[in-house]
Design a protein around this motif. Structure first.
Motif, PDB file in Angstrom:
ATOM      1  N   PHE A  80      20.491  -1.807 -49.486  1.00 44.01           N
ATOM      2  CA  PHE A  80      19.419  -2.346 -48.655  1.00 44.01           C
ATOM      3  C   PHE A  80      19.988  -3.397 -47.702  1.00 44.01           C
ATOM      4  O   PHE A  80      19.926  -4.594 -47.967  1.00 44.01           O
ATOM      5  CB  PHE A  80      18.329  -2.972 -49.525  1.00 44.01           C
ATOM      6  N   PRO A  81      20.540  -2.975 -46.554  1.00 43.56           N
ATOM      7  CA  PRO A  81      21.096  -3.956 -45.618  1.00 43.56           C
ATOM      8  C   PRO A  81      19.989  -4.784 -44.966  1.00 43.56           C
ATOM      9  O   PRO A  81      18.848  -4.344 -44.846  1.00 43.56           O
ATOM     10  CB  PRO A  81      21.821  -3.087 -44.573  1.00 43.56           C
ATOM     11  N   GLU A  82      20.352  -5.998 -44.556  1.00 46.81           N
ATOM     12  CA  GLU A  82      19.391  -6.885 -43.899  1.00 46.81           C
ATOM     13  C   GLU A  82      19.045  -6.355 -42.518  1.00 46.81           C
ATOM     14  O   GLU A  82      19.907  -5.896 -41.777  1.00 46.81           O
ATOM     15  CB  GLU A  82      19.977  -8.298 -43.765  1.00 46.81           C
ATOM     16  N   LYS A  83      17.762  -6.432 -42.173  1.00 46.68           N
ATOM     17  CA  LYS A  83      17.321  -5.974 -40.861  1.00 46.68           C
ATOM     18  C   LYS A  83      17.430  -7.114 -39.854  1.00 46.68           C
ATOM     19  O   LYS A  83      17.409  -8.292 -40.215  1.00 46.68           O
ATOM     20  CB  LYS A  83      15.869  -5.498 -40.928  1.00 46.68           C
ATOM     21  N   ASP A  84      17.547  -6.763 -38.580  1.00 45.38           N
ATOM     22  CA  ASP A  84      17.560  -7.763 -37.529  1.00 45.38           C
ATOM     23  C   ASP A  84      16.189  -8.414 -37.447  1.00 45.38           C
ATOM     24  O   ASP A  84      15.155  -7.762 -37.632  1.00 45.38           O
ATOM     25  CB  ASP A  84      17.915  -7.141 -36.174  1.00 45.38           C
ATOM     26  N   SER A  85      16.176  -9.726 -37.139  1.00 40.10           N
ATOM     27  CA  SER A  85      14.901 -10.441 -37.090  1.00 40.10           C
ATOM     28  C   SER A  85      14.111 -10.119 -35.823  1.00 40.10           C
ATOM     29  O   SER A  85      12.931 -10.422 -35.737  1.00 40.10           O
ATOM     30  CB  SER A  85      15.150 -11.952 -37.177  1.00 40.10           C
ATOM     31  N   LYS A  86      14.768  -9.530 -34.824  1.00 39.16           N
ATOM     32  CA  LYS A  86      14.065  -9.170 -33.599  1.00 39.16           C
ATOM     33  C   LYS A  86      13.125  -8.001 -33.876  1.00 39.16           C
ATOM     34  O   LYS A  86      13.498  -7.020 -34.488  1.00 39.16           O
ATOM     35  CB  LYS A  86      15.055  -8.744 -32.508  1.00 39.16           C
ATOM     36  N   SER A  87      11.895  -8.144 -33.419  1.00 42.18           N
ATOM     37  CA  SER A  87      10.943  -7.052 -33.584  1.00 42.18           C
ATOM     38  C   SER A  87      10.601  -6.480 -32.219  1.00 42.18           C
ATOM     39  O   SER A  87      10.490  -7.197 -31.232  1.00 42.18           O
ATOM     40  CB  SER A  87       9.678  -7.542 -34.293  1.00 42.18           C
ATOM     41  N   LYS A  88      10.422  -5.185 -32.175  1.00 41.07           N
ATOM     42  CA  LYS A  88      10.125  -4.520 -30.914  1.00 41.07           C
ATOM     43  C   LYS A  88       8.706  -4.858 -30.480  1.00 41.07           C
ATOM     44  O   LYS A  88       7.836  -5.135 -31.294  1.00 41.07           O
ATOM     45  CB  LYS A  88      10.278  -3.006 -31.077  1.00 41.07           C
ATOM     46  N   GLU A 123       5.525  -5.065 -37.241  1.00 35.75           N
ATOM     47  CA  GLU A 123       5.891  -6.413 -37.668  1.00 35.75           C
ATOM     48  C   GLU A 123       5.287  -7.462 -36.735  1.00 35.75           C
ATOM     49  O   GLU A 123       4.799  -8.504 -37.177  1.00 35.75           O
ATOM     50  CB  GLU A 123       7.417  -6.572 -37.716  1.00 35.75           C
ATOM     51  N   GLU A 124       5.319  -7.171 -35.442  1.00 38.71           N
ATOM     52  CA  GLU A 124       4.766  -8.124 -34.466  1.00 38.71           C
ATOM     53  C   GLU A 124       3.258  -8.266 -34.650  1.00 38.71           C
ATOM     54  O   GLU A 124       2.722  -9.384 -34.617  1.00 38.71           O
ATOM     55  CB  GLU A 124       5.078  -7.645 -33.045  1.00 38.71           C
ATOM     56  N   LEU A 125       2.564  -7.152 -34.852  1.00 40.17           N
ATOM     57  CA  LEU A 125       1.121  -7.207 -35.078  1.00 40.17           C
ATOM     58  C   LEU A 125       0.796  -7.970 -36.356  1.00 40.17           C
ATOM     59  O   LEU A 125      -0.177  -8.746 -36.408  1.00 40.17           O
ATOM     60  CB  LEU A 125       0.552  -5.793 -35.155  1.00 40.17           C
ATOM     61  N   GLN A 126       1.614  -7.773 -37.370  1.00 42.17           N
ATOM     62  CA  GLN A 126       1.391  -8.465 -38.630  1.00 42.17           C
ATOM     63  C   GLN A 126       1.583  -9.975 -38.472  1.00 42.17           C
ATOM     64  O   GLN A 126       0.808 -10.765 -39.000  1.00 42.17           O
ATOM     65  CB  GLN A 126       2.345  -7.907 -39.674  1.00 42.17           C
ATOM     66  N   GLU A 127       2.631 -10.376 -37.739  1.00 44.45           N
ATOM     67  CA  GLU A 127       2.875 -11.799 -37.504  1.00 44.45           C
ATOM     68  C   GLU A 127       1.723 -12.418 -36.724  1.00 44.45           C
ATOM     69  O   GLU A 127       1.269 -13.522 -37.042  1.00 44.45           O
ATOM     70  CB  GLU A 127       4.188 -11.982 -36.739  1.00 44.45           C
ATOM     71  N   LYS A 128       1.230 -11.735 -35.707  1.00 46.45           N
ATOM     72  CA  LYS A 128       0.115 -12.249 -34.909  1.00 46.45           C
ATOM     73  C   LYS A 128      -1.137 -12.398 -35.766  1.00 46.45           C
ATOM     74  O   LYS A 128      -1.861 -13.399 -35.677  1.00 46.45           O
ATOM     75  CB  LYS A 128      -0.160 -11.312 -33.730  1.00 46.45           C
ATOM     76  N   PHE A 129      -1.397 -11.411 -36.612  1.00 46.84           N
ATOM     77  CA  PHE A 129      -2.557 -11.473 -37.507  1.00 46.84           C
ATOM     78  C   PHE A 129      -2.449 -12.667 -38.452  1.00 46.84           C
ATOM     79  O   PHE A 129      -3.437 -13.379 -38.680  1.00 46.84           O
ATOM     80  CB  PHE A 129      -2.663 -10.169 -38.296  1.00 46.84           C
ATOM     81  N   MET A 130      -1.251 -12.900 -39.007  1.00 51.21           N
ATOM     82  CA  MET A 130      -1.074 -14.020 -39.930  1.00 51.21           C
ATOM     83  C   MET A 130      -1.273 -15.357 -39.225  1.00 51.21           C
ATOM     84  O   MET A 130      -1.854 -16.288 -39.789  1.00 51.21           O
ATOM     85  CB  MET A 130       0.315 -13.963 -40.573  1.00 51.21           C
TER      86      MET A 130
END
Length: 154
Positions: free
Chosen positions: A112-120, A125-132
């Motif tokens: 399970f390699p680490e994913k880049d923190s940049k979201s498209k 992920e971006e929608l989830q962050e905005k919702f939170m």
């Protein structure tokens, strides 16, 4: 562990050999809890397996050059209790530390390699962050109410 008996066809000259020999046990590769040298691999093995068995197993089946094998018996945990409040002991198991031959190294694969923190843009992920963020804003108390909760009407 029961050993099954198989009847193999008799050898006849010109007849291809249809015999496959499989071991009666298997090894489980384990990620070590503590840092190990790069030439050491940890396995969980059956209690009846000896150091010579482990060495022959790895050399004959997997063609892995082995320098030494160290084993220890891990005592099973005795902390769980069943519905009658009786202690339930986990079974003991044997651990083998295999030191590979000169120049051989082993690194445990990173599944399970680490994913880049940049979201498209427009990604989940971006929608989830905005919702939170919106939820946090909504849960902040109104400073005009003086710390009185919303359910207590003024």
């Amino acid at each position: 562990m029961p050993v099954t008996r198989l009847l193999y066809p008799l050898y006849q000259l010109g007849n291809p050999q249809l015999r496959i020999f499989r071991p009666n046990w298997f090894l489980t590769l384990v990620r070590p809890g503590k840092e190990q040298p790069p030439d050491t691999v940890q396995f969980r093995i059956p209690m009846v397996m000896t150091k010579c068995d482990v060495k022959n197993y790895l050399e004959k089946i997997y063609n892995v050059p082995v320098a030494t094998v160290r084993t220890r018996i891990q005592y099973g945990s005795n902390h769980k209790r069943n519905h009658l409040n009786q202690r339930v002991k986990q079974p003991d198991y044997k651990v083998a530390y295999v030191q590979l031959a000169q120049g051989q190294t082993f690194t445990f694969p990173n599944i399970f390699p680490e994913k880049d923190s940049k979201s498209k843009e427009g990604s989940m992920e971006e929608l989830q962050e905005k919702f939170m963020e919106d939820e946090k804003q909504r849960k902040n108390l109104d400073p005009r109410r003086g710390g009185v909760t919303e359910w207590f009407g003024l």
